[in-house]
Write a protein that holds these residues in place. Structure first.
Motif, PDB file in Angstrom:
ATOM      1  N   ARG A 700      34.218  50.931  47.816  1.00 21.91           N
ATOM      2  CA  ARG A 700      34.457  50.530  49.205  1.00 21.91           C
ATOM      3  C   ARG A 700      33.180  50.692  50.011  1.00 21.91           C
ATOM      4  NH1 ARG A 700      38.571  53.299  49.977  1.00 21.91           N
ATOM      5  NH2 ARG A 700      40.205  51.703  49.913  1.00 21.91           N
ATOM      6  N   LEU A 701      32.843  49.705  50.812  1.00 24.73           N
ATOM      7  CA  LEU A 701      31.684  49.731  51.689  1.00 24.73           C
ATOM      8  C   LEU A 701      32.146  49.805  53.138  1.00 24.73           C
ATOM      9  CD1 LEU A 701      29.537  46.899  50.048  1.00 24.73           C
ATOM     10  CD2 LEU A 701      29.500  49.341  49.542  1.00 24.73           C
ATOM     11  N   SER A 702      31.187  50.042  54.042  1.00 25.81           N
ATOM     12  CA  SER A 702      31.524  50.049  55.463  1.00 25.81           C
ATOM     13  C   SER A 702      31.914  48.665  55.955  1.00 25.81           C
ATOM     14  CB  SER A 702      30.330  50.569  56.270  1.00 25.81           C
ATOM     15  OG  SER A 702      29.173  49.770  56.036  1.00 25.81           O
ATOM     16  N   THR A 703      31.477  47.644  55.245  1.00 23.79           N
ATOM     17  CA  THR A 703      31.796  46.263  55.627  1.00 23.79           C
ATOM     18  C   THR A 703      32.765  45.598  54.663  1.00 23.79           C
ATOM     19  OG1 THR A 703      29.841  45.483  54.415  1.00 23.79           O
ATOM     20  CG2 THR A 703      29.572  45.983  56.763  1.00 23.79           C
ATOM     21  N   GLY A 704      33.305  46.315  53.728  1.00 23.57           N
ATOM     22  CA  GLY A 704      34.222  45.698  52.772  1.00 23.57           C
ATOM     23  C   GLY A 704      34.219  46.447  51.456  1.00 23.57           C
ATOM     24  N   LYS A 705      34.006  45.706  50.377  1.00 21.43           N
ATOM     25  CA  LYS A 705      33.994  46.332  49.045  1.00 21.43           C
ATOM     26  C   LYS A 705      33.119  45.517  48.108  1.00 21.43           C
ATOM     27  CE  LYS A 705      38.021  43.981  46.987  1.00 21.43           C
ATOM     28  NZ  LYS A 705      38.383  43.127  48.139  1.00 21.43           N
ATOM     29  N   VAL A 706      32.805  46.105  46.960  1.00 23.33           N
ATOM     30  CA  VAL A 706      32.058  45.463  45.879  1.00 23.33           C
ATOM     31  C   VAL A 706      32.790  45.740  44.583  1.00 23.33           C
ATOM     32  CG1 VAL A 706      29.947  45.493  44.516  1.00 23.33           C
ATOM     33  CG2 VAL A 706      29.813  45.529  46.993  1.00 23.33           C
ATOM     34  N   VAL A 707      33.072  44.666  43.823  1.00 22.35           N
ATOM     35  CA  VAL A 707      33.640  44.781  42.481  1.00 22.35           C
ATOM     36  C   VAL A 707      32.545  44.398  41.494  1.00 22.35           C
ATOM     37  CG1 VAL A 707      35.446  44.025  40.908  1.00 22.35           C
ATOM     38  CG2 VAL A 707      35.943  44.233  43.347  1.00 22.35           C
ATOM     39  N   TRP A 708      32.293  45.243  40.499  1.00 19.37           N
ATOM     40  CA  TRP A 708      31.191  45.012  39.574  1.00 19.37           C
ATOM     41  C   TRP A 708      31.655  45.231  38.134  1.00 19.37           C
ATOM     42  CZ3 TRP A 708      30.138  49.179  36.508  1.00 19.37           C
ATOM     43  CH2 TRP A 708      30.572  50.430  36.959  1.00 19.37           C
ATOM     44  N   PHE A 709      30.915  44.629  37.222  1.00 20.27           N
ATOM     45  CA  PHE A 709      31.138  44.860  35.794  1.00 20.27           C
ATOM     46  C   PHE A 709      29.809  44.706  35.067  1.00 20.27           C
ATOM     47  CE2 PHE A 709      31.923  40.327  36.401  1.00 20.27           C
ATOM     48  CZ  PHE A 709      31.177  39.746  35.379  1.00 20.27           C
ATOM     49  N   GLU A 710      29.734  45.304  33.878  1.00 16.86           N
ATOM     50  CA  GLU A 710      28.520  45.273  33.060  1.00 16.86           C
ATOM     51  C   GLU A 710      28.859  44.792  31.661  1.00 16.86           C
ATOM     52  OE1 GLU A 710      26.153  49.061  35.167  1.00 16.86           O
ATOM     53  OE2 GLU A 710      26.945  49.202  33.115  1.00 16.86           O
ATOM     54  N   LEU A 711      27.913  44.056  31.068  1.00 12.72           N
ATOM     55  CA  LEU A 711      28.034  43.578  29.696  1.00 12.72           C
ATOM     56  C   LEU A 711      26.773  43.952  28.925  1.00 12.72           C
ATOM     57  CD1 LEU A 711      29.451  39.961  30.286  1.00 12.72           C
ATOM     58  CD2 LEU A 711      30.717  41.940  29.445  1.00 12.72           C
ATOM     59  N   ASN A 712      26.943  44.306  27.680  1.00  9.85           N
ATOM     60  CA  ASN A 712      25.782  44.582  26.829  1.00  9.85           C
ATOM     61  C   ASN A 712      25.020  43.294  26.566  1.00  9.85           C
ATOM     62  OD1 ASN A 712      26.312  47.360  26.530  1.00  9.85           O
ATOM     63  ND2 ASN A 712      27.833  46.937  24.933  1.00  9.85           N
ATOM     64  N   ARG A 713      23.705  43.417  26.407  1.00 12.44           N
ATOM     65  CA  ARG A 713      22.851  42.243  26.205  1.00 12.44           C
ATOM     66  C   ARG A 713      22.720  41.867  24.740  1.00 12.44           C
ATOM     67  NH1 ARG A 713      17.374  43.122  29.464  1.00 12.44           N
ATOM     68  NH2 ARG A 713      16.924  41.281  28.186  1.00 12.44           N
ATOM     69  N   GLY A 714      23.598  42.339  23.921  1.00 14.79           N
ATOM     70  CA  GLY A 714      23.589  41.951  22.520  1.00 14.79           C
ATOM     71  C   GLY A 714      22.716  42.822  21.658  1.00 14.79           C
TER      72      GLY A 714
END
Length: 714
Positions: A700-714
């Motif tokens: 949660r941010l002061s202006t909303g939110k951020v949804v993130w994800f990570e993937l391995n580069r192989g």
């Protein structure tokens, strides 16, 4: 005459001699015109009353060994009766000398005081023919002289208790008891303690179990080079077979009754004799000498019996006397109280270690674009906790918050306040508040904790994408930035007021954080001491960093862990007056070519556009093999964002050691993973993200939110 009745005369334990005045009940000699001399003490006259005739000449002769003159007696029943004046102490046998006394000589120091084990150079008090002064029994070479007077026992108890009291931990106290008693008081000692030892008011559960903690005996051989004589060799297995490793005290048993009695007893008593097999194991009681040559002393702490001590003397040594029970009682009492103290101290040290371990981070995170190292040093070994802390908190957008603080004072209370402030800082950082707002809320929290709850704190946020750092300070020493070329500078940050003052605004500044630079955050214990003021210490720290950087050259920054060690090496002997917390951050940053950033309007076409933009970025980076997975997950996350957003949605891809995707919107509600039913048309987007991504999350941010994800580069 009973030696305990006359304590003023050094020869009161000898038998009366011919011509010696009687003593009154108070122990004072009655005046006589003929002074009497103490056997074996030279020509020392007995102190007469004022006005008495003490100057009459006396003529004495040395008798042949084994004979005695009529009207005299040998104090030990055998040997020679030697009485001489000071001038004839070293005369040959048969010589006669006369000495006149004009003034009384002072009494000699009491003889036969046993030496402590540490006094290696002293010798037992024996006659020239190798006999003990009182009993006339021959003493083996190196055998300690038994205590024969109340003064001797008092001196021994005083020295022994001081030695026991010097110990801090359990092993030191038990060793002090053993070293103080062997060989002065006993030839061997066995110390049993409860297993486990109760702490304070803790009520032990289960049966009472005694474990043999330590044993000590007179060594079989002594170092003749250091002035020791070989000790008399005892009979084989005489005391070596005594003692079992573990014994359980059964309720109502003989051993339980002896321990309940608290007072030391001779082992020839019926109760103690019945308790020995239980304590020493089967057959162990046969190794205990007969008669009053062993004392069993319970060790009672402040609230309960915590063990037992067994004092042993070999058969060739004089047996214990009833007064020795008082000595054993004193030794047992001081040892038990010391053991209680050591157990409590050990528990406090354990609590302090656990508190310090939980208050500070066990491991530092590994955020993108920055490397971290830390150090913490307490003020002293006896004060293991304090109010200094450091922290590194990952933030949305690959940013990281760097925190260092110092609660005023040095106690368990300061450590507890530090833990509360650190938890508050972590919570505020999770809200992604600006640094000055974080300090403002910390100031309010410190005022709620109580009066005079003050602390200093420095809060910095590093953004590896923009290569900028934002810093706010609350009365803390300024950080030092070490550049890649080797230049070290003290950052100019507004000092601000400490946390807890109240009613003060905090100011934040934004500075460049170039790649390869190292930021050093620290507490005042590193730069301030009794020998230097804080600004002198900061200047020395800056010079130290610059000198270390010169060793690796202008193109290579010094290793981070080695840099922390070099910084701590600048501390001198008087520089450990306070705790030291140190946090070092090496800025690697993220290159602009590894960042892709877009704004998407909240419309139905946004998911399709997001898929195309992501595909082009992956082709530019040579990551086409991730296209299918990235397009699917980006489409699901963007679809959820545009469904409720009222402002443009942000999409950012970061290429580091992993591929990171971040989608931001102006809706503060965080998405929750749930299991969709078979009849639901949606609700499976986060389920796919959870199954396919390496990691994912929402902040949660002061202006909303951020949804993130990570993937391995192989």
């Amino acid at each position: 005459m009973d030696s305990t009745r006359v304590t003023e005369q050094p020869t009161s334990f000898e038998r009366p001699q011919t011509g010696v005045d009687p003593v009154d009940p108070r122990g004072a000699f009655v005046h006589t015109p003929t002074p009497a001399r103490a056997p074996g003490a030279g020509a020392l006259p007995v102190q007469g009353r004022p006005g008495g005739d003490v100057s009459a000449p006396v003529t004495t002769a040395h008798s042949t060994p084994g004979t005695s003159e009529p009207g005299t007696s040998t104090p030990f029943g055998k040997g020679k009766d030697t009485v001489s004046d000071p001038a004839s102490e070293h005369s040959q046998p048969g010589a006669e000398q006369t000495a006149e006394r004009e003034t009384p000589r002072p009494r000699p120091a009491p003889e036969g005081i046993p030496v402590q084990p540490a006094d290696d150079g002293d010798r037992p008090a024996v006659n020239t023919d190798g006999q003990e002064r009182r009993s006339g029994q021959s003493l083996p070479p190196g055998r300690p002289t038994p205590m024969r007077r109340d003064g001797d026992r008092l001196r021994f108890v005083g020295a022994a208790t001081r030695r026991i009291a010097r110990g801090i931990d359990l092993d030191e106290i038990v060793m002090g008891l053993c070293r103080a008693t062997v060989p002065t008081f006993s030839d061997a000692i066995l110390v049993y303690l409860r297993d486990p030892l109760p702490v304070g008011d803790e009520r032990p559960t289960g049966p009472l179990v005694l474990r043999l903690r330590r044993t000590d005996r007179i060594p079989a051989e002594r170092d003749t080079e250091n002035g020791f004589l070989p000790a008399a060799q005892p009979e084989p297995n005489e005391l070596d077979t005594v003692g079992a490793e573990l014994c359980e005290v059964r309720p109502g048993s003989a051993l339980a009754e002896v321990l309940r009695g608290v007072r030391p007893v001779f082992t020839d008593a019926p109760a103690a004799r019945a308790a020995l097999p239980e304590l020493l194991g089967e057959g162990g009681e046969f190794g205990v000498p007969d008669g009053q040559r062993a004392i069993l002393a319970p060790l009672r702490g402040r609230r309960r019996v915590i063990g037992a001590a067994l004092f042993l003397r070999r058969p060739e040594r004089m047996a214990f006397e009833p007064d020795d029970l008082l000595v054993a009682a004193q030794l047992a009492t001081h040892s038990a109280l010391g053991i209680d103290k050591a157990v409590l101290y050990g528990r406090e040290a354990y609590i302090a270690d656990e508190l310090q371990r939980t208050m500070l981070p066990e491991t530092l995170p590994r955020p993108t674009g920055v490397r971290l190292a830390s150090r913490y040093l307490p003020a002293a070994e006896t004060a293991r906790v304090g109010g200094d802390w450091y922290d590194a908190i990952p933030l949305p957008g690959s940013r990281v918050a760097l925190v260092v603080g110092d609660v005023m004072g040095h106690s368990m209370t300061s450590a507890a306040i530090m833990g509360q402030l650190r938890t508050t800082a972590q919570t505020l950082a999770g809200l992604d508040l600006p640094p000055q707002e974080v300090l403002h809320h910390l100031d309010e929290q410190a005022q709620r904790l109580g009066v005079d709850r003050m602390a200093t704190c420095l809060y910095a946020v590093y953004d590896p994408v923009s290569h900028r750092i934002t810093i706010a300070n609350a009365g803390h020493p300024p950080p030092v930035l070490l550049h890649l070329g080797g230049r070290a500078e003290v950052l100019r940050v507004p000092a601000g007021a400490p946390i807890g003052v109240g009613g003060v605004d905090f100011e934040a500044v934004e500075l460049d954080a170039p790649a390869g630079a190292t930021l050093l955050l620290y507490t005042d214990g590193l730069v301030e001491s009794r020998l230097r003021d804080v600004w002198t210490g900061i200047e020395q720290l800056r010079e130290k960093l610059a000198a270390v950087a010169q060793l690796t050259g202008p193109d290579h920054p010094p290793p981070l862990e080695a840099l922390c060690d070099e910084v701590l090496d600048m501390l001198g002997p008087g520089d450990r007056d306070d705790d030291i917390a140190l946090l070092a951050a090496r800025f690697d940053g993220i290159a602009p070519s590894d960042v892709a950033y877009w704004f998407l309007e909240p419309e139905d076409a946004a998911p399709g556009r997001a898929r195309r933009l992501a595909r082009r970025a992956l082709q530019r980076w040579g990551l086409e093999e991730l296209s299918d997975s990235v397009e699917l997950l980006v489409s699901e996350v963007v679809t959820n964002a545009v469904r409720y957003a009222s402002r443009p949605v942000t999409l950012r891809l970061l290429r580091t050691d992993v591929l990171r995707c971040e989608v931001g919107d102006d809706v503060p509600q965080l998405p929750r993973l749930r299991q969709a039913r078979a009849t639901d048309e949606g609700g499976r987007g986060l389920y796919l993200v959870n199954r396919m991504a390496r990691r994912w999350g929402a902040t949660r941010l002061s202006t909303g939110k951020v949804v993130w994800f990570e993937l391995n580069r192989g």
